[in-house]
Scaffold this motif. Sequence first.
Motif, PDB file in Angstrom:
ATOM      1  N   ALA A 117     -50.369 -32.832  79.029  1.00  0.00           N
ATOM      2  CA  ALA A 117     -50.969 -32.469  77.743  1.00  0.00           C
ATOM      3  C   ALA A 117     -50.049 -31.534  76.961  1.00  0.00           C
ATOM      4  CB  ALA A 117     -52.331 -31.822  77.972  1.00  0.00           C
ATOM      5  N   MET A 118     -49.403 -30.585  77.650  1.00  0.00           N
ATOM      6  CA  MET A 118     -48.472 -29.676  76.980  1.00  0.00           C
ATOM      7  C   MET A 118     -47.265 -30.430  76.439  1.00  0.00           C
ATOM      8  SD  MET A 118     -48.512 -26.360  79.508  1.00  0.00           S
ATOM      9  CE  MET A 118     -50.042 -25.820  80.287  1.00  0.00           C
ATOM     10  N   LEU A 119     -46.740 -31.365  77.235  1.00  0.00           N
ATOM     11  CA  LEU A 119     -45.608 -32.167  76.769  1.00  0.00           C
ATOM     12  C   LEU A 119     -45.996 -33.021  75.572  1.00  0.00           C
ATOM     13  CD1 LEU A 119     -44.082 -33.303  80.194  1.00  0.00           C
ATOM     14  CD2 LEU A 119     -43.126 -31.641  78.585  1.00  0.00           C
ATOM     15  N   MET A 120     -47.207 -33.574  75.609  1.00  0.00           N
ATOM     16  CA  MET A 120     -47.684 -34.382  74.491  1.00  0.00           C
ATOM     17  C   MET A 120     -47.811 -33.537  73.219  1.00  0.00           C
ATOM     18  SD  MET A 120     -48.111 -37.560  75.256  1.00  0.00           S
ATOM     19  CE  MET A 120     -48.468 -38.743  76.557  1.00  0.00           C
ATOM     20  N   ALA A 121     -48.273 -32.299  73.373  1.00  0.00           N
ATOM     21  CA  ALA A 121     -48.376 -31.411  72.222  1.00  0.00           C
ATOM     22  C   ALA A 121     -47.001 -31.151  71.616  1.00  0.00           C
ATOM     23  CB  ALA A 121     -49.044 -30.105  72.633  1.00  0.00           C
ATOM     24  N   ASN A 122     -46.004 -30.921  72.484  1.00  0.00           N
ATOM     25  CA  ASN A 122     -44.639 -30.719  71.990  1.00  0.00           C
ATOM     26  C   ASN A 122     -44.087 -31.977  71.332  1.00  0.00           C
ATOM     27  OD1 ASN A 122     -44.323 -28.025  72.738  1.00  0.00           O
ATOM     28  ND2 ASN A 122     -43.739 -28.547  74.819  1.00  0.00           N
ATOM     29  N   LEU A 123     -44.484 -33.142  71.835  1.00  0.00           N
ATOM     30  CA  LEU A 123     -44.036 -34.399  71.238  1.00  0.00           C
ATOM     31  C   LEU A 123     -44.556 -34.524  69.807  1.00  0.00           C
ATOM     32  CD1 LEU A 123     -42.617 -37.126  71.517  1.00  0.00           C
ATOM     33  CD2 LEU A 123     -44.748 -38.053  72.467  1.00  0.00           C
ATOM     34  N   ILE A 124     -45.819 -34.143  69.591  1.00  0.00           N
ATOM     35  CA  ILE A 124     -46.355 -34.178  68.223  1.00  0.00           C
ATOM     36  C   ILE A 124     -45.566 -33.241  67.327  1.00  0.00           C
ATOM     37  CG2 ILE A 124     -48.342 -33.571  66.791  1.00  0.00           C
ATOM     38  CD1 ILE A 124     -50.166 -34.538  68.977  1.00  0.00           C
ATOM     39  N   THR A 125     -45.253 -32.050  67.834  1.00  0.00           N
ATOM     40  CA  THR A 125     -44.504 -31.085  67.037  1.00  0.00           C
ATOM     41  C   THR A 125     -43.136 -31.632  66.649  1.00  0.00           C
ATOM     42  OG1 THR A 125     -45.618 -29.221  68.100  1.00  0.00           O
ATOM     43  CG2 THR A 125     -43.513 -28.766  67.029  1.00  0.00           C
ATOM     44  N   ARG A 126     -42.463 -32.288  67.598  1.00  0.00           N
ATOM     45  CA  ARG A 126     -41.105 -32.774  67.336  1.00  0.00           C
ATOM     46  C   ARG A 126     -41.080 -34.068  66.537  1.00  0.00           C
ATOM     47  NH1 ARG A 126     -40.731 -31.850  72.871  1.00  0.00           N
ATOM     48  NH2 ARG A 126     -40.590 -34.106  73.192  1.00  0.00           N
ATOM     49  N   GLU A 127     -41.963 -35.007  66.884  1.00  0.00           N
ATOM     50  CA  GLU A 127     -41.862 -36.349  66.316  1.00  0.00           C
ATOM     51  C   GLU A 127     -43.056 -36.763  65.460  1.00  0.00           C
ATOM     52  OE1 GLU A 127     -39.100 -37.759  66.733  1.00  0.00           O
ATOM     53  OE2 GLU A 127     -38.258 -36.727  68.471  1.00  0.00           O
ATOM     54  N   GLY A 128     -44.127 -35.964  65.481  1.00  0.00           N
ATOM     55  CA  GLY A 128     -45.326 -36.337  64.734  1.00  0.00           C
ATOM     56  C   GLY A 128     -45.551 -35.470  63.524  1.00  0.00           C
ATOM     57  N   ILE A 129     -46.828 -35.172  63.267  1.00  0.00           N
ATOM     58  CA  ILE A 129     -47.203 -34.403  62.084  1.00  0.00           C
ATOM     59  C   ILE A 129     -47.836 -33.092  62.509  1.00  0.00           C
ATOM     60  CG2 ILE A 129     -48.716 -34.334  60.061  1.00  0.00           C
ATOM     61  CD1 ILE A 129     -48.480 -37.305  59.860  1.00  0.00           C
ATOM     62  N   GLY A 130     -47.308 -31.999  62.009  1.00  0.00           N
ATOM     63  CA  GLY A 130     -47.968 -30.724  62.161  1.00  0.00           C
ATOM     64  C   GLY A 130     -47.770 -30.045  63.502  1.00  0.00           C
ATOM     65  N   SER A 131     -48.681 -29.127  63.772  1.00  0.00           N
ATOM     66  CA  SER A 131     -48.617 -28.280  64.951  1.00  0.00           C
ATOM     67  C   SER A 131     -49.243 -28.997  66.139  1.00  0.00           C
ATOM     68  CB  SER A 131     -49.354 -26.961  64.680  1.00  0.00           C
ATOM     69  OG  SER A 131     -49.548 -26.238  65.873  1.00  0.00           O
ATOM     70  N   GLY A 132     -48.420 -29.432  67.063  1.00  0.00           N
ATOM     71  CA  GLY A 132     -48.915 -30.203  68.196  1.00  0.00           C
ATOM     72  C   GLY A 132     -49.895 -29.426  69.054  1.00  0.00           C
ATOM     73  N   PHE A 133     -49.583 -28.163  69.314  1.00  0.00           N
ATOM     74  CA  PHE A 133     -50.479 -27.373  70.157  1.00  0.00           C
ATOM     75  C   PHE A 133     -51.870 -27.293  69.555  1.00  0.00           C
ATOM     76  CE2 PHE A 133     -52.585 -23.289  70.785  1.00  0.00           C
ATOM     77  CZ  PHE A 133     -52.817 -23.348  72.147  1.00  0.00           C
ATOM     78  N   TRP A 134     -51.956 -26.940  68.266  1.00  0.00           N
ATOM     79  CA  TRP A 134     -53.269 -26.757  67.660  1.00  0.00           C
ATOM     80  C   TRP A 134     -54.015 -28.075  67.513  1.00  0.00           C
ATOM     81  CZ3 TRP A 134     -55.323 -22.306  67.989  1.00  0.00           C
ATOM     82  CH2 TRP A 134     -54.542 -21.160  67.936  1.00  0.00           C
ATOM     83  N   LEU A 135     -53.307 -29.168  67.258  1.00  0.00           N
ATOM     84  CA  LEU A 135     -53.972 -30.467  67.177  1.00  0.00           C
ATOM     85  C   LEU A 135     -54.588 -30.857  68.518  1.00  0.00           C
ATOM     86  CD1 LEU A 135     -51.519 -32.571  64.967  1.00  0.00           C
ATOM     87  CD2 LEU A 135     -53.868 -31.917  64.406  1.00  0.00           C
ATOM     88  N   VAL A 136     -53.829 -30.666  69.599  1.00  0.00           N
ATOM     89  CA  VAL A 136     -54.346 -31.013  70.928  1.00  0.00           C
ATOM     90  C   VAL A 136     -55.461 -30.058  71.331  1.00  0.00           C
ATOM     91  CG1 VAL A 136     -53.766 -31.219  73.369  1.00  0.00           C
ATOM     92  CG2 VAL A 136     -52.181 -32.076  71.637  1.00  0.00           C
ATOM     93  N   PHE A 137     -55.277 -28.781  71.070  1.00  0.00           N
ATOM     94  CA  PHE A 137     -56.307 -27.795  71.385  1.00  0.00           C
ATOM     95  C   PHE A 137     -57.598 -28.117  70.642  1.00  0.00           C
ATOM     96  CE2 PHE A 137     -58.500 -23.803  70.405  1.00  0.00           C
ATOM     97  CZ  PHE A 137     -58.669 -23.267  71.670  1.00  0.00           C
ATOM     98  N   LEU A 138     -57.475 -28.460  69.371  1.00  0.00           N
ATOM     99  CA  LEU A 138     -58.656 -28.770  68.565  1.00  0.00           C
ATOM    100  C   LEU A 138     -59.317 -30.059  69.020  1.00  0.00           C
ATOM    101  CD1 LEU A 138     -60.336 -27.956  66.078  1.00  0.00           C
ATOM    102  CD2 LEU A 138     -58.762 -29.305  64.678  1.00  0.00           C
TER     103      LEU A 138
END
Length: 362
Positions: free
Chosen positions: A150-171
């Motif tokens: 889940a942490m790696l996925m959050a970082n993937l959103i940050t690097r390659e997706g839209i916005g803040s990966g941590f907060w999107l996954v947390f939310l």
Amino acid sequence: MPSATSLTHGSGRTSAQRVAVTLAVLAVLFIGTRLPVPGLDPQALSGQQFDAWSGSGQRLSVLALGVMPWFNALIVGELVWLFIPAVRRWRSDNGAAYERSVMFLAVIFAAVQAYGVAVALDEFDGLVLLPGDGFVWPAAITLFAASMLAMLMANLITREGIGSGFWLVFLSQSLFGLPATATFLLAGVRTGAYSAGTLLVTPLVTIAAAVLAVALLRQRTVLGLKDHSAVVWPPLLGAVLAGWVLAFVSMRVVSADGTSTFVQAGHPVFEAIIAGLIVLVSWRYGALAGYASLGFKSGVLLAGIAVLPDLAFASLGLPPFISGSTLIIAVTVLFSFMQVWQTAEAADTGPGARGGPDTQSL
């Protein structure tokens, strides 16, 4: 650190590709909430109404921890940063080292929490097929590995997706349970447990709180304050600190009829403690940034948004559709995303952020 307001693009992806990456990651995490921890009794899970939208189901899934260990590590990091000057100076001069320290602490938390959850499941009567070490250790390893994913996925959103990966996954961990809450409330109306008029309070209070949160974010934007971390963290830290207060100090309240009850989550006294701590933390953020007065005023508004919906739901006997703190996070993430999108469109680039682990910024 990269955040939802960053417009740095290292991968050259288009907006559509970034949206696709973000949705794909969230879909994978959603699927993870449907997968129970190995070794649990299927019949017992059926009795728990295990499904993707069930709160109990998520707590029994391989993604039961999600990014919570990372969140807990960030809580520790934010608290020491707020109140220990030496840490603030070190973080200012060694940002990368600070981030590595937070992630190292998150890994430790994940290991401890994974083992704790596995032991708790093992001790739950009738839930595990073969109780004992043969369940506990494989379950703990599974929960730990899923949390790391889940942490790696959050970082993937940050690097390659839209916005803040941590907060999107947390939310997303909170939002996945909203349909179950809505279904429960509607079922209560059909059975007569709740009246339709009372139920209307839920969307009205939620919308009113969201409008106030947007107003605060717009005021900060007008003043040139585009990092909205000082909006998200005070409610979260206030709730955590209030929980610590109750954990170490037992408080009793005597009602009008003379009965004595312990103060616990949802009690007006507890909510008042949270509100006071939110104001204190918000003022502290403002003071460190050079606008203590604005920090105090923002804290008063944030305290109202975070606490009043919970009190309203509790007074009507309704389960909270969405907590005030979660609502603040949701509105802030959406507001920050819209800022990124508008700026990116004006610059003819795709919204998103690229870089290392995303943590405090929004």
